[in-house]
Design an enzyme around this catalytic site. Sequence first.
Site, PDB file in Angstrom:
ATOM      1  CE  LYS A  73      20.967  80.057  -5.491  1.00 60.94           C
ATOM      2  NZ  LYS A  73      20.720  80.801  -6.750  1.00 60.94           N
ATOM      3  NE  ARG A  95      20.662  87.116 -10.775  1.00 60.30           N
ATOM      4  CZ  ARG A  95      20.217  86.099 -10.044  1.00 60.30           C
ATOM      5  NH1 ARG A  95      19.797  86.321  -8.803  1.00 60.30           N
ATOM      6  NH2 ARG A  95      20.169  84.880 -10.518  1.00 60.30           N
ATOM      7  CE1 TYR A 143      12.442  93.928  24.860  1.00 62.38           C
ATOM      8  CE2 TYR A 143      12.470  92.012  23.412  1.00 62.38           C
ATOM      9  CZ  TYR A 143      13.032  92.751  24.438  1.00 62.38           C
ATOM     10  OH  TYR A 143      14.172  92.310  25.060  1.00 62.38           O
ATOM     11  CG  MET A 199      18.318  87.768  19.797  1.00 64.22           C
ATOM     12  SD  MET A 199      19.774  88.399  20.647  1.00 64.22           S
ATOM     13  CE  MET A 199      19.715  90.126  20.216  1.00 64.22           C
TER      14      MET A 199
HETATM   15  C1  LIG Z   1      19.655  80.198  -7.400  1.00 65.60           C
HETATM   16  C2  LIG Z   1      19.671  79.890  -8.849  1.00 65.60           C
HETATM   17  C3  LIG Z   1      19.000  78.764  -9.350  1.00 65.60           C
HETATM   18  C4  LIG Z   1      18.059  77.947  -8.502  1.00 65.60           C
HETATM   19  O1  LIG Z   1      16.855  78.685  -8.377  1.00 65.60           O
HETATM   20  P1  LIG Z   1      15.575  78.109  -7.642  1.00 65.60           P
HETATM   21  O2  LIG Z   1      14.525  79.123  -7.894  1.00 65.60           O
HETATM   22  O3  LIG Z   1      15.936  78.014  -6.198  1.00 65.60           O
HETATM   23  O4  LIG Z   1      15.265  76.795  -8.225  1.00 65.60           O
HETATM   24  C5  LIG Z   1      19.171  78.427 -10.673  1.00 65.60           C
HETATM   25  N1  LIG Z   1      19.940  79.189 -11.492  1.00 65.60           N
HETATM   26  C6  LIG Z   1      20.564  80.295 -11.058  1.00 65.60           C
HETATM   27  C7  LIG Z   1      21.370  81.096 -12.004  1.00 65.60           C
HETATM   28  C8  LIG Z   1      20.434  80.694  -9.729  1.00 65.60           C
HETATM   29  O5  LIG Z   1      21.035  81.810  -9.314  1.00 65.60           O
END
Ligand SMILES: *Cc1c(COP(=O)(O)O)cnc(C)c1O
Length: 385
Positions: free
Chosen positions: A57, A156, A278, A326
């Site tokens: 992802k 979640r 800055y 930046m």
């Molecule tokens: C992002 C995610 C993972 C991968 O998690 P990592 O900690 O990066 O290995 C696995 N399962 C779900 C449901 C996730 O949202």
Amino acid sequence: MAFLAARSVDPVPSDPPTVQAGRRAGAILTVDLAAIAENYRLLRRQAGRAACAAVVKADAYGLGAARVAPTLARAGCRDFFVAHLEEGLALRAILGRGPRIAVLHGAPPGTEGDCRAQDLVPVLNDLEQVAAWRGLARRRDEVLPAILQVDTGMARFGLPRADLDRLLAGPDGLAGLSLDLVMSHLACADTPDHPANAEQHAAFASLRSRLPGVPASLAASSGIFLGPAFQADLVRPGAALYGVNPQPGRPNPMRPVVRLQARILQLREVAAGAGIGYGHTAVARRPMRLAVVAAGYADGYLRSASGRGMAFAGPHPLAGVGRVSMDSLILDVTDVPPEAVPLGGFVDLIGPGHGVDALAEAAGTIGYEVLTSLGARYHRVYREA
Ligand SMILES: *Cc1c(COP(=O)(O)O)cnc(C)c1O
């Protein structure tokens, strides 16, 4: 000459076109695909008899799914996870037919047909998503693959126990669906002795017993290291593939994947008492030599690392001074031999001496955020597997 100087500091192995673009680059991000493949194999071994998926992802955690996902496929990975449907459609075009691609958020209402058309498997996270996917199966008179997520205590994604009960007791249940997987996600896997791990494991065991014969998945990167009981039938690592330590506070078993080199744009001497950057948040306590390098918060070098970041010129550690700007940040090179930090040369902002997790700690965040923030202006070099 500037580039020759850079090469003498620390050459970036590259083919000729890359050298050209590297000459123009302010900063160079090198992604080691061989290390990703090796990390995949290490996690697969660690996962014992469980299959090992890969989570790609957010463009493979910022590293470029177009290069990373095929590398993982060649390393033997057959199961990929993305978050969004759009990511799944893009990944199907990258990987072609064959590998299973699961979409963690499922399909937004009304887009189930798009999901099916590219053979993406939705993770069904609530009763509405189950009903929508069941509806598509009915309309098409097909049995559709699906992954069911249950919530074992993270609040979640996924069906809470009561919803799973309702689903299984209802008239339609899982009609028309063939469950590839029942999955859940751990909230505290990076803290091995956190009581939530055992609680979630017990809740998962109880929920999955309602779906006999369906393969199960609970562990992401850190969960893999909680042992065989957590590995179930499939593990879903993301971050560890990309070099993030899945066991914070313990030695990192993963190979580093990312190197970030930023060019020295300016060198200057300042007198004691000079305000630096800055807000003058840093003031020279003695005469100092400073190097201004080409990475800033617009490149994802987090501003929260101001005054706490660290770089390396070969073996020489360089402390960050003052606020991150930046497009640039300032390093203290007072005590470093001048030939180690030539104008136009490169220093490592992420590298052997100072990995993703170390930069994350300086910025008050986690390696995940450092990776997914990596900027679009970096010249990217992929080291082939
Ligand atoms: C992002 C995610 C993972 C991968 O998690 P990592 O900690 O990066 O290995 C696995 N399962 C779900 C449901 C996730 O949202």
